[in-house]
Design a protein around this motif. Structure first.
Motif, PDB file in Angstrom:
ATOM      1  N   PRO A  82       0.810  -1.222   0.000  1.00 29.62           N
ATOM      2  CA  PRO A  82       0.000   0.000   0.000  1.00 29.62           C
ATOM      3  C   PRO A  82       0.848   1.279   0.000  1.00 29.62           C
ATOM      4  O   PRO A  82       0.447   2.281  -0.593  1.00 29.62           O
ATOM      5  CB  PRO A  82      -0.811  -0.095   1.294  1.00 29.62           C
ATOM      6  N   TYR A  85       1.682   3.776  -3.029  1.00 33.18           N
ATOM      7  CA  TYR A  85       0.726   4.702  -3.644  1.00 33.18           C
ATOM      8  C   TYR A  85       0.653   6.015  -2.885  1.00 33.18           C
ATOM      9  O   TYR A  85       0.517   6.038  -1.658  1.00 33.18           O
ATOM     10  CB  TYR A  85      -0.659   4.040  -3.743  1.00 33.18           C
ATOM     11  N   GLN A  86       0.755   7.113  -3.631  1.00 38.13           N
ATOM     12  CA  GLN A  86       0.696   8.454  -3.064  1.00 38.13           C
ATOM     13  C   GLN A  86      -0.765   8.814  -2.805  1.00 38.13           C
ATOM     14  O   GLN A  86      -1.561   8.899  -3.735  1.00 38.13           O
ATOM     15  CB  GLN A  86       1.286   9.444  -4.082  1.00 38.13           C
ATOM     16  N   MET A  87      -1.128   9.021  -1.558  1.00 42.16           N
ATOM     17  CA  MET A  87      -2.504   9.383  -1.226  1.00 42.16           C
ATOM     18  C   MET A  87      -2.572  10.864  -0.885  1.00 42.16           C
ATOM     19  O   MET A  87      -1.616  11.426  -0.337  1.00 42.16           O
ATOM     20  CB  MET A  87      -2.992   8.552  -0.018  1.00 42.16           C
ATOM     21  N   PRO A  88      -3.702  11.521  -1.204  1.00 39.20           N
ATOM     22  CA  PRO A  88      -3.794  12.957  -0.891  1.00 39.20           C
ATOM     23  C   PRO A  88      -3.834  13.207   0.615  1.00 39.20           C
ATOM     24  O   PRO A  88      -4.243  12.324   1.386  1.00 39.20           O
ATOM     25  CB  PRO A  88      -5.119  13.377  -1.545  1.00 39.20           C
ATOM     26  N   ILE A  91      -6.778  12.165   3.607  1.00 38.15           N
ATOM     27  CA  ILE A  91      -7.624  11.021   3.275  1.00 38.15           C
ATOM     28  C   ILE A  91      -7.635  10.039   4.456  1.00 38.15           C
ATOM     29  O   ILE A  91      -6.639   9.894   5.165  1.00 38.15           O
ATOM     30  CB  ILE A  91      -7.174  10.321   1.968  1.00 38.15           C
ATOM     31  N   GLU A  92      -8.782   9.409   4.666  1.00 37.33           N
ATOM     32  CA  GLU A  92      -8.923   8.452   5.778  1.00 37.33           C
ATOM     33  C   GLU A  92      -9.546   7.155   5.288  1.00 37.33           C
ATOM     34  O   GLU A  92     -10.200   7.128   4.249  1.00 37.33           O
ATOM     35  CB  GLU A  92      -9.832   9.046   6.860  1.00 37.33           C
ATOM     36  N   HIS A  93      -9.377   6.109   6.079  1.00 37.84           N
ATOM     37  CA  HIS A  93     -10.016   4.805   5.852  1.00 37.84           C
ATOM     38  C   HIS A  93      -9.633   4.206   4.515  1.00 37.84           C
ATOM     39  O   HIS A  93     -10.464   3.616   3.836  1.00 37.84           O
ATOM     40  CB  HIS A  93     -11.539   4.923   5.946  1.00 37.84           C
ATOM     41  N   ILE A  94      -8.389   4.361   4.091  1.00 42.28           N
ATOM     42  CA  ILE A  94      -7.973   3.728   2.836  1.00 42.28           C
ATOM     43  C   ILE A  94      -6.545   3.236   2.996  1.00 42.28           C
ATOM     44  O   ILE A  94      -5.763   3.840   3.696  1.00 42.28           O
ATOM     45  CB  ILE A  94      -8.122   4.676   1.643  1.00 42.28           C
TER      46      ILE A  94
END
Lengths: 94, 311
Positions: A82, A85-88, A91-94
């Motif tokens: 996981p 991957y670059q998440m913004p 962001i939550e619950h991912i």
């Protein structure tokens, strides 16, 4: 089987809900005896709630000198994790 | 030692039931059905995404998608292994799948029309699957619970790659953003249906709770998914296609519209856009693999015959 018996691999389940894990080996004339020996050898201090014994000859193992070829292909595939991957932000619950 | 009272004690204590413990026939049958249908969903679920492997827009995306579809095959194998601990065989449950006697998740009967659908499946469908599966890690049957722990660990990358794929489209051209919105429009409602019928209409609910196979109701899990997903859609700049969706500060949850339950019933009973195709592909794959299984078996027989000491 010779009268000397054979080697058994012993697996101990530490507590209900977790897998049996390999603890070691015992030499025994029969599977029933291997269970008894496994109990005496590996669970004297309440290390487990369940035992499996398997004839060592029945275990098919990968060769240690082939390990790099067997496992290395996973080394350069960090997209399987996981964190690849670059998440913004936020962001939550991912 | 092992018997009905031991079984009930294990359930009451929140302990795990293991393969060689006594268990009621109904408990066993319920698990066989649920785990087999879960396994079928994993392997049928490979199809809609696999159709995009050759058309992935970059080598990176292709490698990611291959790894994801490979994981789904692995998830199927963990679960077929778990179902066999209950005294049934993989051949038997696969045969039931092929005859239509066991089902798989309704979601995989929808088509993947564009590349954005690959993103929508990862983000929404795998997101919903995670919401469903996390409580199953605590289910009362040990082999199923342990398979779910492995699966949940791997599922996180699936959801993230889907989100990231859509994020890339949303930051792209107008056409790419529209493609992402169109995928959300088509996948939103079928995803909400993945949690099953509303609580009043769920036929397997009561005993599953009693045996601690299920921990939360369909509606509770659906609500949790909506609450988690709406803010994520906002971060993407996409609009969830539900005019009734709004934050309710009294309940601290999102209110949302009613899925079309008739559609769910139709799709489960075989009348979805891709039911026939999915099953036909699966049956064909099974038939195409038959010679490989036969060859492997004959090879093993011959090798054992050779290594056997002379009588």
């Amino acid at each position: 089987m010779t009268s000397d018996g054979q080697l058994f691999e012993v697996f101990v389940r530490a507590r209900r809900g977790v897998s049996h894990v390999h603890a070691g080996s015992v030499h025994a004339a029969s599977a029933e005896m291997a269970l008894q020996y496994g109990r005496d050898l590996f669970t004297r201090r309440l290390e487990g709630v369940s035992l499996w014994v398997v004839p060592a000859a029945a275990v098919v193992a990968s060769q240690s000198d082939g390990a790099p070829a067997l496992f290395e292909p996973a080394a350069d595939k960090d997209y399987r994790y996981p964190a690849h991957y670059q998440m913004p932000d936020g962001i939550e619950h991912i | 030692m092992s018997g009905p009272s031991t079984f009930q004690q294990l359930i009451d204590d929140d302990a795990k039931v293991e393969a060689n413990d006594w268990m009621p026939d109904h408990y066993r049958a319920h698990l066989v059905r649920q785990i087999a249908q879960h396994a079928h969903s994993e392997i049928i679920g490979m199809q809609p995404e696999a159709q995009w492997i050759t058309r992935a827009p970059s080598l990176r995306r292709k490698a990611i998608l291959l790894a994801k579809v490979q994981d789904e095959a692995g998830h199927g194998l963990y679960l077929y292994g778990a179902v066999e601990t209950l005294g049934t065989t993989r051949d038997d449950v696969l045969d039931r799948l092929h005859r239509g006697a066991q089902k798989y998740s309704s979601i995989f009967n929808y088509p993947t029309l564009t590349w954005a659908d690959v993103g929508a499946i990862g983000w929404l469908v795998d997101g919903a699957a995670i919401t469903n599966q996390i409580p199953l890690c605590r289910c009362s049957y040990g082999p199923y619970a342990r398979a779910m722990v492995r699966i949940c660990k791997e599922e996180s990358f699936h959801q993230r790659q889907g989100f990231e794929l859509l994020q890339t489209l949303c930051n792209g051209t107008v056409q790419q953003r529209d493609m992402a919105q169109d995928a959300l429009n088509r996948w939103w409602w079928p995803t909400l249906m993945m949690f099953g019928p509303p609580d009043g209409a769920s036929i397997h609910g009561a005993e599953a709770f009693q045996w601690k196979i299920k921990r939360f109701s369909n509606d509770e899990l659906r609500q949790r998914f909506v609450d988690h997903t709406v803010p994520q859609a906002e971060l993407l700049g996409l609009v969830i296609p539900d005019p009734d969706l709004r934050w309710n500060s009294d309940t601290d949850h999102f209110d949302f519209g009613e899925p079309d339950w008739d559609e769910l019933t139709r799709v489960i009973n075989g009348d979805g856009p891709c039911n026939d195709e999915r099953l036909a592909v699966r049956v064909q794959a099974d038939a195409d693999g038959q010679w490989v299984r036969e060859a492997a078996s004959v090879h093993d027989d011959r090798r054992s015959a050779r290594s056997e000491p002379a009588a």
